[in-house]
Scaffold this active site. Structure first.
Site, PDB file in Angstrom:
ATOM      1  N   HIS A  72       0.862  -1.192   0.000  1.00  0.00           N
ATOM      2  CA  HIS A  72       0.000   0.000   0.000  1.00  0.00           C
ATOM      3  C   HIS A  72       0.894   1.236   0.000  1.00  0.00           C
ATOM      4  O   HIS A  72       1.880   1.296   0.726  1.00  0.00           O
ATOM      5  CB  HIS A  72      -0.889   0.009   1.242  1.00  0.00           C
TER       6      HIS A  72
ATOM      7  N   HIS B 208      -8.662   7.483  -1.211  1.00  0.00           N
ATOM      8  CA  HIS B 208      -7.593   7.008  -0.330  1.00  0.00           C
ATOM      9  C   HIS B 208      -6.323   6.727  -1.136  1.00  0.00           C
ATOM     10  O   HIS B 208      -5.414   7.561  -1.149  1.00  0.00           O
ATOM     11  CB  HIS B 208      -8.076   5.765   0.421  1.00  0.00           C
TER      12      HIS B 208
END
Length: 232
Positions: A96, A172
């Site tokens: 991520h 995000h």
């Protein structure tokens, strides 16, 4: 000596590669690596500068987020990683980041269209952007619910996580995965590059067409099909 020494080293090396590729800002970003035989995974500790990281700093957890080994707090995104490992048995690493172009598409809440053969070399679909999380889920177990958000997106679009190894979370940023931590980092770099290429494509030609199906099929199958001939 820790029984998880090799797992920690794999995780550490993947995190350092994520940083070396320019995919992270300060301490933002994380990679995990799983050990399926022992039912645990290693992940980067939260908020530790990359230049200070050591393999021994990697935190070992089970799929229910219980710390098995480690003195530092694990990444704040740990529950997303564990949820993916628990539900997608074929993945061996998850990454991520908050990389610029990937995040920009996520903030725009847009899938990344398949415009060219670089994209088609890796998958035959647009890169999906999951819808922003509902308010009640944000107030709840946020990182765990991010994992649910990813699986719901793949289920609703009938996508196979073995083929589409990356996703954007609306507002995000990106998550990517693969057979191991190194492949998760590779897919993260591919995602960021494709995101930049797609952005520039639309700047040059806002009406740029989607790549035609014959080229998608050719480029994907020459790398991944039963008669693949790319590489040694």
């Amino acid at each position: 000596m820790s029984k998880y020494k090799s797992l920690k080293e794999e995780c550490y090396e993947a995190n350092m590669e994520l940083n070396a590729l320019g995919l992270v800002i300060y301490t933002f970003g994380n990679v995990s690596a799983v050990d399926r035989d022992n039912g645990v995974f290693a992940i980067k500790p939260s908020g530790v500068p990359y230049e200070k990281l050591k393999p021994s700093d990697m935190v070992i957890l089970d799929y229910d987020n219980n710390v098995v080994e480690g003195d530092l707090r694990p990444s704040s995104d740990t529950k997303t990683h564990s949820y993916l490992y628990k539900n997608w048995e074929n993945i061996g690493g998850v990454a991520h980041t908050h990389a610029m172009y990937s995040v920009s598409w996520a903030q725009a809440q847009r899938d990344i269209p398949i415009f060219g053969t670089t994209h088609a070399d890796h998958l035959t679909q647009d890169i999906p952007c999951a819808a922003p999380m509902a308010d009640d889920l944000i107030e709840g177990n946020y990182e765990h619910n991010t994992g649910i958000q990813i699986l719901d997106c793949f289920s609703s679009r009938n996508l196979d996580y073995n083929e589409v190894e990356m996703v954007l979370i609306g507002n995000h940023g990106p998550f990517a995965w693969g057979k191991n931590a190194a492949k998760a980092v590779y897919n993260t770099k591919v995602l960021e590059t494709v995101a930049q290429m797609a952005y520039l494509t639309l700047q040059i030609n806002p009406n740029a067409p989607r790549l035609k199906d014959s080229l998608i099929k050719k480029h994907y199958e020459r790398k991944h099909g039963k008669n693949a001939y790319y590489g040694q």
